[in-house]
Design a protein around this motif. Structure first.
Motif, PDB file in Angstrom:
ATOM      1  N   THR A  59       0.832  -1.214   0.057  1.00  0.00           N
ATOM      2  CA  THR A  59      -0.067   0.019   0.100  1.00  0.00           C
ATOM      3  C   THR A  59       0.680   1.356   0.200  1.00  0.00           C
ATOM      4  O   THR A  59       0.610   2.095  -0.911  1.00  0.00           O
ATOM      5  CB  THR A  59      -0.798  -0.049   1.079  1.00  0.00           C
ATOM      6  N   ASP A  60       1.755   1.362   1.017  1.00  0.00           N
ATOM      7  CA  ASP A  60       2.782   2.476   0.859  1.00  0.00           C
ATOM      8  C   ASP A  60       3.560   2.585  -0.460  1.00  0.00           C
ATOM      9  O   ASP A  60       3.677   3.797  -0.796  1.00  0.00           O
ATOM     10  CB  ASP A  60       3.629   2.200   2.042  1.00  0.00           C
ATOM     11  N   LEU A  61       4.106   1.553  -0.998  1.00  0.00           N
ATOM     12  CA  LEU A  61       4.766   1.792  -2.246  1.00  0.00           C
ATOM     13  C   LEU A  61       3.885   2.183  -3.354  1.00  0.00           C
ATOM     14  O   LEU A  61       4.449   3.134  -3.976  1.00  0.00           O
ATOM     15  CB  LEU A  61       5.362   0.444  -2.432  1.00  0.00           C
ATOM     16  N   LEU A  62       2.699   1.708  -3.396  1.00  0.00           N
ATOM     17  CA  LEU A  62       1.862   1.937  -4.650  1.00  0.00           C
ATOM     18  C   LEU A  62       1.503   3.629  -4.494  1.00  0.00           C
ATOM     19  O   LEU A  62       1.140   4.403  -5.288  1.00  0.00           O
ATOM     20  CB  LEU A  62       0.788   1.045  -4.607  1.00  0.00           C
ATOM     21  N   ALA A  63       1.300   3.847  -3.168  1.00  0.00           N
ATOM     22  CA  ALA A  63       1.060   5.514  -2.906  1.00  0.00           C
ATOM     23  C   ALA A  63       2.186   6.262  -3.291  1.00  0.00           C
ATOM     24  O   ALA A  63       1.891   7.590  -3.584  1.00  0.00           O
ATOM     25  CB  ALA A  63       0.521   5.501  -1.502  1.00  0.00           C
ATOM     26  N   ALA A  64       3.435   5.838  -2.861  1.00  0.00           N
ATOM     27  CA  ALA A  64       4.536   6.750  -3.397  1.00  0.00           C
ATOM     28  C   ALA A  64       4.805   6.625  -4.836  1.00  0.00           C
ATOM     29  O   ALA A  64       5.361   7.688  -5.175  1.00  0.00           O
ATOM     30  CB  ALA A  64       5.652   5.968  -2.819  1.00  0.00           C
ATOM     31  N   VAL A  65       4.320   5.944  -5.520  1.00  0.00           N
ATOM     32  CA  VAL A  65       4.405   6.081  -6.985  1.00  0.00           C
ATOM     33  C   VAL A  65       3.299   5.906  -7.624  1.00  0.00           C
ATOM     34  O   VAL A  65       2.768   4.582  -8.055  1.00  0.00           O
ATOM     35  CB  VAL A  65       5.456   4.749  -7.630  1.00  0.00           C
ATOM     36  N   PRO A  66       2.253   6.757  -7.791  1.00  0.00           N
ATOM     37  CA  PRO A  66       0.961   6.634  -8.290  1.00  0.00           C
ATOM     38  C   PRO A  66       0.638   6.077  -9.649  1.00  0.00           C
ATOM     39  O   PRO A  66      -0.371   5.517  -9.830  1.00  0.00           O
ATOM     40  CB  PRO A  66       0.261   8.075  -8.259  1.00  0.00           C
ATOM     41  N   VAL A  73       5.571  -9.395  -8.881  1.00  0.00           N
ATOM     42  CA  VAL A  73       5.688  -9.589  -7.654  1.00  0.00           C
ATOM     43  C   VAL A  73       6.786 -10.417  -7.114  1.00  0.00           C
ATOM     44  O   VAL A  73       6.763 -11.738  -7.460  1.00  0.00           O
ATOM     45  CB  VAL A  73       4.261  -9.584  -6.915  1.00  0.00           C
ATOM     46  N   GLY A  74       7.639  -9.968  -6.477  1.00  0.00           N
ATOM     47  CA  GLY A  74       8.758 -10.930  -5.976  1.00  0.00           C
ATOM     48  C   GLY A  74       8.602 -11.083  -4.322  1.00  0.00           C
ATOM     49  O   GLY A  74       8.334 -10.076  -3.760  1.00  0.00           O
ATOM     50  N   VAL A  75       8.740 -12.108  -4.129  1.00  0.00           N
ATOM     51  CA  VAL A  75       8.748 -12.578  -2.445  1.00  0.00           C
ATOM     52  C   VAL A  75       9.705 -13.243  -1.774  1.00  0.00           C
ATOM     53  O   VAL A  75      10.583 -14.070  -2.684  1.00  0.00           O
ATOM     54  CB  VAL A  75       7.328 -13.306  -2.080  1.00  0.00           C
ATOM     55  N   SER A  76      10.239 -12.880  -0.722  1.00  0.00           N
ATOM     56  CA  SER A  76      11.454 -13.533  -0.099  1.00  0.00           C
ATOM     57  C   SER A  76      11.330 -13.549   1.448  1.00  0.00           C
ATOM     58  O   SER A  76      10.525 -12.856   1.861  1.00  0.00           O
ATOM     59  CB  SER A  76      12.717 -12.675  -0.458  1.00  0.00           C
ATOM     60  N   GLY A  77      12.060 -14.325   2.233  1.00  0.00           N
ATOM     61  CA  GLY A  77      12.018 -14.408   3.587  1.00  0.00           C
ATOM     62  C   GLY A  77      13.018 -15.241   4.205  1.00  0.00           C
ATOM     63  O   GLY A  77      13.502 -16.041   3.869  1.00  0.00           O
ATOM     64  N   THR A 225      -4.450  -5.133  -1.366  1.00  0.00           N
ATOM     65  CA  THR A 225      -2.877  -4.581  -1.350  1.00  0.00           C
ATOM     66  C   THR A 225      -2.831  -3.552  -2.238  1.00  0.00           C
ATOM     67  O   THR A 225      -2.015  -2.833  -2.517  1.00  0.00           O
ATOM     68  CB  THR A 225      -2.088  -5.806  -1.960  1.00  0.00           C
ATOM     69  N   GLY A 226      -3.945  -3.310  -3.273  1.00  0.00           N
ATOM     70  CA  GLY A 226      -3.990  -2.368  -4.406  1.00  0.00           C
ATOM     71  C   GLY A 226      -2.962  -3.034  -5.726  1.00  0.00           C
ATOM     72  O   GLY A 226      -3.102  -2.205  -6.583  1.00  0.00           O
ATOM     73  N   LEU A 227      -2.465  -4.288  -5.472  1.00  0.00           N
ATOM     74  CA  LEU A 227      -1.973  -4.680  -6.678  1.00  0.00           C
ATOM     75  C   LEU A 227      -2.888  -5.308  -7.679  1.00  0.00           C
ATOM     76  O   LEU A 227      -4.027  -5.705  -7.476  1.00  0.00           O
ATOM     77  CB  LEU A 227      -1.038  -6.013  -6.382  1.00  0.00           C
ATOM     78  N   PRO A 228      -2.410  -5.121  -9.175  1.00  0.00           N
ATOM     79  CA  PRO A 228      -3.639  -5.536  -9.934  1.00  0.00           C
ATOM     80  C   PRO A 228      -3.892  -6.985 -10.013  1.00  0.00           C
ATOM     81  O   PRO A 228      -3.115  -7.861  -9.964  1.00  0.00           O
ATOM     82  CB  PRO A 228      -3.068  -5.278 -11.270  1.00  0.00           C
ATOM     83  N   GLU A 229      -5.054  -7.308 -10.117  1.00  0.00           N
ATOM     84  CA  GLU A 229      -5.618  -8.674 -10.189  1.00  0.00           C
ATOM     85  C   GLU A 229      -5.021  -9.375 -11.410  1.00  0.00           C
ATOM     86  O   GLU A 229      -4.776  -8.737 -12.414  1.00  0.00           O
ATOM     87  CB  GLU A 229      -7.109  -9.069 -10.314  1.00  0.00           C
ATOM     88  N   GLY A 230      -4.442 -10.890 -11.090  1.00  0.00           N
ATOM     89  CA  GLY A 230      -3.691 -11.255 -12.359  1.00  0.00           C
ATOM     90  C   GLY A 230      -2.282 -11.062 -12.432  1.00  0.00           C
ATOM     91  O   GLY A 230      -1.811 -11.486 -13.293  1.00  0.00           O
ATOM     92  N   THR A 231      -1.670 -10.230 -11.624  1.00  0.00           N
ATOM     93  CA  THR A 231      -0.247 -10.041 -11.667  1.00  0.00           C
ATOM     94  C   THR A 231       0.503 -11.125 -11.402  1.00  0.00           C
ATOM     95  O   THR A 231       0.226 -11.862 -10.088  1.00  0.00           O
ATOM     96  CB  THR A 231       0.174  -8.910 -10.608  1.00  0.00           C
TER      97      THR A 231
END
Length: 505
Positions: A59-66, A73-77, A225-231
């Motif tokens: 949410t924060d990242l998408l708000a920072a770059v409208p 999407v990459g995930v790690s942990g 999340t605000g991410l596009p469906e299907g990403t």
């Protein structure tokens, strides 16, 4: 603007980045969190935090770059972790973290006796240690049978995020290879006989490689999340391996040295090297193998000294530099949370030798930096003795921001370290893997273009005799103090009092 999003769930924080197709970071976001240590040797975390923080970061990242158009999407942990959930994907207990959690000593001993060291090493590549996931599963079955009866699925942070984003239940090969002894490293598949024996009620996660697409963002995840469906979302892997990707240190002959809360080393080759002192794992990519190791403390140790002294890092670094090589006669063992490789001793403890009333906090801080460097040297020498062909060292992580620490590590190990332009870490590597997975044919990015080498740290050859003598003392100090230290560790674990003086003294 087309970009990829990468998120990494770490031990002390979660980090996210938005990256454009050229590798430029458009926005970053961080959420700090704490682990729980309910008993000595236990280190765990509520797995729900991982998804909650992903939602906040996205949410924060998408708000920072409208105008961001997220195409992957990459995930790690952190890992290997053991998060068990019920059939509705509700965690049955907090996640048990990687090798810093040492609760499964009894299960390690029992499984080793039942299966045999030789057979465990043949199948999984490594002996069982506090890093292994299998004994942690056995601990839950032994000690928390009600939780175990409800458990149906096994997750780590990256696979948990992939599940929440896409609905896919998968685990990458690298992470699976650390669920020792339940993964067959040569066949690159679960070892069914031992899975049924020790985890039979848990549904086996299908296996993928880190950069393979696990699935696409669901409508429900898109709403949150605000991410596009299907990403597309990659499968992802453990942070140290994603961090190696982020700096291009995942080719044969590379050694990635990660400066973080803990210190981690990953050497990449093509052969399966087996040694009881280190961890043998599958690589992040098909056709590669890793010999890995890790210190239980590094940044955690320097943070402890900072908090204890009340000074800030710039002041401590300045004082440590003034202290000079050898910290005015101090020698520290950095085993403040036990130690992972190469001594594999959960009952090791920190030791500070040579203290006098004239020593300063700068001396102590210098000794701590040198202690972690000595730990790195111990690991590198053990890897090379096992046959690792280490041609190139790449340093990464928050600790690379301070030149003094890098120089101390190079001086004590005798190694040249390459420092890349971007050292933000695993979140950047996750974004790169997402960019690679979603690229058109022939258009995949190269990490050398995204993240070129910016600095090279060379050892001071004049300090070689000093470094050799200090390393010799370091090894002898552990050997000479471990019996007493183990007694103290047992007292800490059992809550028993330490010996007191006679009443009439």
């Amino acid at each position: 603007m087309r970009c990829t999003l990468g998120v990494d769930i770490g031990t002390s924080s979660s980090k996210g980045v938005l990256v454009d197709p050229a590798g430029t970071i458009l926005a970053t976001a961080t959420r700090a969190h704490d682990v729980s240590r309910p008993q000595s040797g236990w280190v765990e975390m509520d797995g729900r935090i991982w998804w909650d923080e992903f939602v906040e970061l996205a949410t924060d990242l998408l708000a920072a770059v409208p105008d961001a158009e997220v195409v992957g999407v990459g995930v790690s942990g952190m890992g290997p972790c053991v998060l068990l959930t019920d059939e509705d994907d509700e965690p049955v207990r907090p996640a048990i973290l990687y090798g810093v959690d040492t609760r499964s000593t009894a299960q390690i001993e029992r499984m080793t006796a039942e299966l045999g060291v030789e057979e465990i090493t043949r199948v999984g590549g490594s002996t069982l240690t506090s890093q292994a996931g299998g004994p942690k599963l056995a601990w839950v079955a032994d000690e928390e049978p009600e939780s175990w009866q409800r458990a149906r699925r096994l997750y780590m942070p990256a696979s948990w995020l992939a599940r929440k984003l896409t609905g896919a239940y998968v685990l990458d090969h690298q992470s699976a290879s650390q669920v020792s002894p339940l993964y067959d490293i040569e066949r690159e598949q679960w070892h069914d006989p031992w899975w049924q024996r020790f985890a039979g009620t848990i549904e086996q996660p299908p296996l993928r490689w880190a950069g393979e697409i696990a699935g696409t963002v669901t409508a429900a995840a898109a709403d949150l999340t605000g991410l596009p469906e299907g990403t597309p979302v990659i499968t992802g892997t453990i942070d140290a391996w994603t961090e190696a990707v982020s700096v291009g240190a995942h080719e044969v002959g590379d050694l990635m040295l990660m400066y973080g809360t803990t210190m981690f080393l990953v050497a990449t080759g093509e052969q399966t090297l087996r040694t009881p002192s280190m961890w043998t794992t599958a690589g992040a990519f098909a056709g590669t193998r890793n010999l890995a190791g890790g210190l239980s403390t590094s940044g955690a140790l320097t943070a402890w000294l900072k908090d204890l002294s009340g000074a800030d890092y710039p002041a401590l670094l300045a004082e440590a530099e003034e202290s000079g090589p050898g910290a005015n006669g101090l020698l520290m063992l950095p085993y403040f949370a036990g130690e992972r490789t190469p001594i594999q001793d959960p009952d090791a403890r920190g030791v500070i030798a040579g203290l006098t009333l004239r020593h300063t906090r700068g001396d102590l801080y210098r000794a701590a930096l040198e202690a972690t460097a000595l730990g790195v040297r111990h690991n590198v020498e053990t890897m090379r003795a096992a046959g690792a062909d280490i041609r190139r060292i790449v340093a990464v992580g928050g600790g690379t921001q301070g030149r003094l620490w890098l120089q101390i590590v190079s001086d004590i190990t005798g190694l040249v370290q390459e420092v890349p332009q971007t050292t933000i870490g695993a979140s950047y590597g996750a974004a790169f893997l997402a960019a690679t997975a979603t690229a058109s044919d022939g258009a995949a990015p190269a990490i050398t273009d995204w993240n070129p080498i910016a600095d090279t740290v060379r050892p001071d050859e004049a300090l070689r005799p000093f470094a050799d003598a200090l390393f010799d003392r370091y090894v002898r100090l552990y050997d000479g103090s471990k019996d007493v230290v183990h007694e103290l560790a047992a007292a800490q674990r059992d809550g028993s009092p330490t010996p007191s003086t006679p009443e009439n003294s």
